[in-house]
Design a protein around this motif. Sequence first.
Motif, short mmCIF file in Angstrom:
data_model
loop_
_atom_site.label_atom_id
_atom_site.label_comp_id
_atom_site.label_asym_id
_atom_site.label_seq_id
_atom_site.Cartn_x
_atom_site.Cartn_y
_atom_site.Cartn_z
N THR A 101 0.83 -1.21 0.00
CA THR A 101 0.00 0.00 0.00
C THR A 101 0.86 1.26 0.00
O THR A 101 0.60 2.20 -0.76
CB THR A 101 -0.95 0.00 1.20
OG1 THR A 101 -1.84 -1.13 1.10
CG2 THR A 101 -1.77 1.28 1.24
N ALA A 102 1.90 1.28 0.85
CA ALA A 102 2.76 2.47 0.91
C ALA A 102 3.48 2.68 -0.42
O ALA A 102 3.59 3.82 -0.92
CB ALA A 102 3.77 2.32 2.04
N ALA A 103 3.96 1.58 -1.02
CA ALA A 103 4.66 1.71 -2.30
C ALA A 103 3.70 2.12 -3.41
O ALA A 103 4.05 2.94 -4.28
CB ALA A 103 5.34 0.37 -2.64
N ALA A 104 2.50 1.57 -3.38
CA ALA A 104 1.51 1.94 -4.39
C ALA A 104 1.13 3.41 -4.27
O ALA A 104 1.00 4.13 -5.27
CB ALA A 104 0.26 1.06 -4.26
N ALA A 105 0.98 3.89 -3.03
CA ALA A 105 0.64 5.29 -2.82
C ALA A 105 1.75 6.20 -3.34
O ALA A 105 1.49 7.25 -3.95
CB ALA A 105 0.39 5.55 -1.33
N ALA A 106 2.99 5.81 -3.12
CA ALA A 106 4.12 6.61 -3.62
C ALA A 106 4.11 6.66 -5.15
O ALA A 106 4.37 7.71 -5.76
CB ALA A 106 5.44 6.03 -3.11
N ALA A 107 3.78 5.53 -5.78
CA ALA A 107 3.72 5.49 -7.23
C ALA A 107 2.59 6.37 -7.75
O ALA A 107 2.75 7.10 -8.75
CB ALA A 107 3.53 4.05 -7.71
N VAL A 108 1.44 6.33 -7.08
CA VAL A 108 0.32 7.18 -7.49
C VAL A 108 0.71 8.65 -7.37
O VAL A 108 0.41 9.47 -8.26
CB VAL A 108 -0.93 6.88 -6.64
CG1 VAL A 108 -2.04 7.90 -6.94
CG2 VAL A 108 -1.44 5.47 -6.89
N ARG A 109 1.40 8.99 -6.29
CA ARG A 109 1.82 10.38 -6.09
C ARG A 109 2.68 10.87 -7.26
O ARG A 109 2.49 11.98 -7.76
CB ARG A 109 2.59 10.49 -4.77
CG ARG A 109 2.95 11.92 -4.36
CD ARG A 109 3.74 11.91 -3.05
NE ARG A 109 2.95 11.35 -1.97
CZ ARG A 109 2.04 12.02 -1.26
NH1 ARG A 109 1.82 13.30 -1.54
NH2 ARG A 109 1.39 11.44 -0.27
N GLU A 110 3.62 10.03 -7.70
CA GLU A 110 4.48 10.42 -8.83
C GLU A 110 3.69 10.49 -10.13
O GLU A 110 3.91 11.39 -10.95
CB GLU A 110 5.61 9.40 -8.97
CG GLU A 110 6.62 9.40 -7.84
CD GLU A 110 7.76 8.44 -8.13
OE1 GLU A 110 8.59 8.76 -9.01
OE2 GLU A 110 7.80 7.36 -7.52
N LEU A 111 2.77 9.56 -10.33
CA LEU A 111 2.02 9.51 -11.59
C LEU A 111 1.08 10.69 -11.74
O LEU A 111 0.97 11.28 -12.82
CB LEU A 111 1.25 8.19 -11.66
CG LEU A 111 2.10 6.94 -11.95
CD1 LEU A 111 1.35 5.68 -11.57
CD2 LEU A 111 2.49 6.90 -13.43
N VAL A 112 0.37 11.06 -10.67
CA VAL A 112 -0.57 12.18 -10.79
C VAL A 112 0.19 13.49 -10.99
O VAL A 112 -0.36 14.45 -11.58
CB VAL A 112 -1.52 12.28 -9.58
CG1 VAL A 112 -2.39 11.04 -9.48
CG2 VAL A 112 -0.78 12.53 -8.28
N ALA A 156 -7.47 2.99 1.87
CA ALA A 156 -6.07 3.11 2.29
C ALA A 156 -5.30 4.07 1.39
O ALA A 156 -4.52 4.91 1.87
CB ALA A 156 -5.41 1.73 2.29
N LEU A 157 -5.52 3.98 0.09
CA LEU A 157 -4.83 4.90 -0.83
C LEU A 157 -5.32 6.33 -0.64
O LEU A 157 -4.53 7.28 -0.67
CB LEU A 157 -5.04 4.45 -2.27
CG LEU A 157 -4.27 3.20 -2.70
CD1 LEU A 157 -4.68 2.75 -4.09
CD2 LEU A 157 -2.76 3.45 -2.65
N ARG A 158 -6.60 6.49 -0.45
CA ARG A 158 -7.14 7.84 -0.23
C ARG A 158 -6.54 8.47 1.03
O ARG A 158 -6.17 9.65 1.03
CB ARG A 158 -8.67 7.77 -0.11
CG ARG A 158 -9.35 9.04 0.41
CD ARG A 158 -9.16 10.20 -0.56
NE ARG A 158 -9.83 11.39 -0.10
CZ ARG A 158 -9.36 12.25 0.82
NH1 ARG A 158 -8.17 12.02 1.35
NH2 ARG A 158 -10.05 13.31 1.16
N GLU A 159 -6.41 7.68 2.08
CA GLU A 159 -5.84 8.20 3.33
C GLU A 159 -4.37 8.54 3.16
O GLU A 159 -3.89 9.58 3.64
CB GLU A 159 -6.03 7.16 4.43
CG GLU A 159 -5.53 7.61 5.80
CD GLU A 159 -5.78 6.58 6.88
OE1 GLU A 159 -5.27 6.77 8.00
OE2 GLU A 159 -6.49 5.59 6.61
N ALA A 160 -3.64 7.67 2.46
CA ALA A 160 -2.20 7.89 2.29
C ALA A 160 -1.91 9.09 1.39
O ALA A 160 -0.81 9.66 1.45
CB ALA A 160 -1.55 6.64 1.71
N LEU A 161 -2.88 9.48 0.57
CA LEU A 161 -2.65 10.57 -0.39
C LEU A 161 -3.51 11.80 -0.09
O LEU A 161 -3.83 12.59 -0.97
CB LEU A 161 -2.95 10.06 -1.81
CG LEU A 161 -2.00 8.94 -2.28
CD1 LEU A 161 -2.55 8.23 -3.51
CD2 LEU A 161 -0.61 9.50 -2.57
#
Length: 651
Positions: free
Chosen positions: A469-480, A499-504
């Motif tokens: 989840t943490a790694a996926a959130a970091a990837a989403v952050r870079e992609l957006v 979980a992604l919504r909370e992390a971002l």
Amino acid sequence: MARAVERALGERRYLVAEAGTGTGKTLAYLVPAALSGRKVIISTATKTLQEQIWQRDLPLLAERAGLEVEAAYLKGRANYYCLERGAKFAERPTFESRGEAALWPRIQEWARATLTGDRSEIDLPDQYGAWRELSASGETCLGKECQRHDECFVTLARARAAQADVVLVNHHLFFADLVLRTSRAGVEVLPPYDAVIFDEAHALSEVATDYFGLSVSSYRVDDLARDAVRAVADRPDLMRLVKDRTGELEKAGERFFAGVAARMGSSPSSKMRGRAPSYSPLAPGQPPPAAPALAPWRGARGAGPAARGDLKVALSDDLLGPLEPDQARLDGALEDVREVFADAEATALAAIGRRAAELRVELRAVTTLAEPSRVHFAEARGRGVFLRAVPVDVAEELVERLYRRVDTAVFTSATLAAGGRLDYFRREVGLAPEFDVDEAIFPGPFDYARQAALVVPDGLPEPASPAFTAAAAAAVRELVAVTGGRAFVLSTSMRGMNALREALADLPYQLLLQGERPKAKLLDAFREEPSVLFATQSFWEGVDVPGEALSLVVIDKLPFAPPTDPVLAARGQALAAEGRDAFSELSVPAAALALKQGFGRLIRTRRDRGLVAVLDRRLTTKGYGRAFLATLPPAPLLRSVEAARRWWAGA
């Protein structure tokens, strides 16, 4: 495609045709249907497409081609205002909230003016509770015995359908009718027809499975008790007795279904919660995941499984055995209600007795577990608990109920071919090789090699890893950051979405979350400014956001159905018993088509351009990943966010 449909209609054949987004498949079947001289049913998976055909495509044919189609538009009873129930509700209106009560004057004004009674004419919230009191179901409709039958909106809609050449319905209504006309002589919802065209046909198997089965729910018990009391509102001689009997029915129902929900939470197969495809396939010999605890269920109207996600568990003697006393109490309470109304002369009262009797029979049927051709399972969905028994093989049901009585059928969708072949879809819907079926794949006009790129970043953990989840959130952050927001982040589970919504939460864009507002309102907000929308299954298909507003679709995991899903497990066992590989023949093609649906949200016109990112490394590291890639549109594959940034910049 129009020629292929014309041939099927003219020569009384079956046609399976995948038509990519942008091919104009709706017009490709509408024109031949209108010119065929036959009575044609057009069935869609969603009301959205049904309304699009009615409001946009049919008028377009009349305006541009001069083709006036004698068409009708028919929905299920629950979509129409019931004059009889509405009048009774108006005598003593009750609402779940002040917000609902505030809308009542507007509903009354609309009800006096509407010519169709179709709920879609009035902008009500999706979950407007009082609508259940204002519309009629199959259980509450009195049919020809109703005093207002001749002016009933459902009656008028069916009369228009009987006169039309083309009738627009949805899959739910089509199969509700098919079950009635093949199980009760002379009982039907749709007018007689010569041919049927299924658009969004990828959803057929799931809908047919639901309608060819039985379902007993906490909602049905709750509704029966409420309707019984309302039915004797003008009978003071019966009111006390009915209130006593329905009070016991409510208590017995709540105790039994609460017991089912509690035991579901302790079942070894109870980890399917909040998922519309989510789990990875189990490796050979790998045990099912351990079950989390389930908090006590608090009734059909109270807080329930919705807050934690849905739950589905196979029924067994171990699960049901300890509940036998509670089930016996519920059975007795249903019989007591039936007995009160058994000899009633009034149609409305007799209908209550019939419903109680049917519930008793169906409750026994779904809990007996004696029919090997059916899958028996319990499902906690929203605020309700359901006991269900559905066919293991819906294909056999379709052969018997549909193909033996309709000689012309067209099946079309943008997602039917897995790995370039239609075998999986044909097997799912019973179109075996011995059937003489025409096949066609029409790729569509989009240049995916130029308009889109598929990003599968290297270095991400396995989806089952605690670090995912943490790694996926970091990837989403870079992609957006690459696309400036304007992104759908689609998860295979409610838990993953949240979980992604909370992390971002600190992203510098408008953040939208499925469930916070009605779907249409979320999409309106998404289009207004650069946004990131976090969603699950309901946004994987049937959502159309053309243009720059949507430039990035992120999918967290490959959308395998949970291995603990009772229906999937039973179908997998049936394939294994035939010596076939359930994983490659069932799990992989189903997940590949689901991924293709998610991918399809991105490119909606020839001018669109954007990225689809899949954060699941198995797409490129596992052998079955090739089947997924062969199913997706032919876009270039990028292996890093940096490569995506260069592609986006045009480098």
